[in-house]
Write a protein that holds these residues in place. Sequence first.
Motif, PDB file in Angstrom:
ATOM      1  N   VAL A  18       5.132  -6.627  -4.663  1.00 39.63           N
ATOM      2  CA  VAL A  18       6.256  -5.852  -4.130  1.00 39.63           C
ATOM      3  C   VAL A  18       6.325  -4.495  -4.832  1.00 39.63           C
ATOM      4  O   VAL A  18       6.547  -3.459  -4.198  1.00 39.63           O
ATOM      5  N   GLU A  19       6.103  -4.501  -6.150  1.00 43.94           N
ATOM      6  CA  GLU A  19       6.108  -3.240  -6.898  1.00 43.94           C
ATOM      7  C   GLU A  19       4.987  -2.322  -6.394  1.00 43.94           C
ATOM      8  O   GLU A  19       5.203  -1.125  -6.177  1.00 43.94           O
ATOM      9  N   THR A  20       3.799  -2.884  -6.179  1.00 46.20           N
ATOM     10  CA  THR A  20       2.676  -2.112  -5.642  1.00 46.20           C
ATOM     11  C   THR A  20       3.048  -1.554  -4.271  1.00 46.20           C
ATOM     12  O   THR A  20       2.814  -0.378  -3.976  1.00 46.20           O
ATOM     13  N   TYR A  21       3.644  -2.400  -3.428  1.00 46.98           N
ATOM     14  CA  TYR A  21       4.063  -1.959  -2.098  1.00 46.98           C
ATOM     15  C   TYR A  21       5.053  -0.796  -2.203  1.00 46.98           C
ATOM     16  O   TYR A  21       4.870   0.235  -1.556  1.00 46.98           O
ATOM     17  N   HIS A  81       5.690   1.354  -4.638  1.00 48.13           N
ATOM     18  CA  HIS A  81       5.217   2.589  -5.271  1.00 48.13           C
ATOM     19  C   HIS A  81       3.987   3.194  -4.620  1.00 48.13           C
ATOM     20  O   HIS A  81       3.753   4.394  -4.739  1.00 48.13           O
ATOM     21  N   GLN A  82       3.184   2.346  -3.952  1.00 51.00           N
ATOM     22  CA  GLN A  82       1.922   2.863  -3.431  1.00 51.00           C
ATOM     23  C   GLN A  82       1.790   2.795  -1.908  1.00 51.00           C
ATOM     24  O   GLN A  82       1.247   3.705  -1.303  1.00 51.00           O
ATOM     25  N   THR A  83       2.288   1.708  -1.293  1.00 51.68           N
ATOM     26  CA  THR A  83       2.123   1.561   0.160  1.00 51.68           C
ATOM     27  C   THR A  83       3.216   2.281   0.932  1.00 51.68           C
ATOM     28  O   THR A  83       2.935   2.939   1.933  1.00 51.68           O
ATOM     29  N   PHE A  84       4.455   2.164   0.477  1.00 51.06           N
ATOM     30  CA  PHE A  84       5.535   2.800   1.225  1.00 51.06           C
ATOM     31  C   PHE A  84       5.311   4.314   1.377  1.00 51.06           C
ATOM     32  O   PHE A  84       5.552   4.857   2.458  1.00 51.06           O
ATOM     33  N   PRO A  85       4.810   5.012   0.345  1.00 48.49           N
ATOM     34  CA  PRO A  85       4.497   6.442   0.544  1.00 48.49           C
ATOM     35  C   PRO A  85       3.459   6.700   1.643  1.00 48.49           C
ATOM     36  O   PRO A  85       3.485   7.755   2.280  1.00 48.49           O
ATOM     37  N   ILE A  86       2.564   5.748   1.896  1.00 52.39           N
ATOM     38  CA  ILE A  86       1.589   5.894   2.981  1.00 52.39           C
ATOM     39  C   ILE A  86       2.322   5.833   4.322  1.00 52.39           C
ATOM     40  O   ILE A  86       2.031   6.611   5.246  1.00 52.39           O
ATOM     41  N   ILE A  87       3.281   4.924   4.429  1.00 57.14           N
ATOM     42  CA  ILE A  87       4.089   4.835   5.649  1.00 57.14           C
ATOM     43  C   ILE A  87       4.828   6.158   5.862  1.00 57.14           C
ATOM     44  O   ILE A  87       4.838   6.701   6.970  1.00 57.14           O
ATOM     45  N   GLU A  88       5.392   6.699   4.782  1.00 57.33           N
ATOM     46  CA  GLU A  88       6.089   7.992   4.878  1.00 57.33           C
ATOM     47  C   GLU A  88       5.125   9.106   5.288  1.00 57.33           C
ATOM     48  O   GLU A  88       5.492   9.992   6.063  1.00 57.33           O
ATOM     49  N   HIS A  89       3.888   9.064   4.808  1.00 57.54           N
ATOM     50  CA  HIS A  89       2.870  10.047   5.173  1.00 57.54           C
ATOM     51  C   HIS A  89       2.643  10.024   6.693  1.00 57.54           C
ATOM     52  O   HIS A  89       2.618  11.068   7.345  1.00 57.54           O
TER      53      HIS A  89
END
Length: 190
Positions: A145-148, A150-158
């Motif tokens: 969840v922490e990885t998601y 900090h790292q995956t959610f910004p990809i969704i925002e991109h």
Amino acid sequence: MHNVVFVLGPPGSGKGTICAKIQENLNYVHLSAGDLLRAERQREGSEFGALIESHIRNGSIVPVEITCSLLENAMKASGDVKGFLVDGFPRNEDNLQGWNKQMEGKALVQFVLFLSCPVPICIERCLNRGQGRTDDNEESLKKRVETYNHQTFPIIEHFEKSGLVREVKSERSVDEVYADVVKVFEQDNQ
């Protein structure tokens, strides 16, 4: 040129469940980055098995070249299909850059299906799904969840900035979520 829909969301948001229904009904092939990595880790004589195992156990991200190669090989092996659901990838900026570099001219991202779901519901689902996954335990889930976050959610925002994100709230029943997903595919294929 392969048509691709990235399917992203927190661990336990229903990506695999929804992808299975899309594959069954809409002629897209479901490619789970995690499943491909887990299969490669088990494959006899795999040069990447131990490395993949270490990343999965630590909740960290496998090097992008390995994941992209597994995805590309699976696409080539699938023959003539409408497109591919790439589930759980790209998980971070490095994944996205690696995908862009390796798949340029080979794949077209139609959109990102974002299955949003509150984290407590996701964790409960993972702990209760009984799939025997080595990473479905509380310690690994907290890391995932922490990885998601900090790292995956910004990809969704991109992708959101490019107008490519289609969000479906996935805390509801599978049938309700899937009905909304079908609408997304119908709108995008007009």
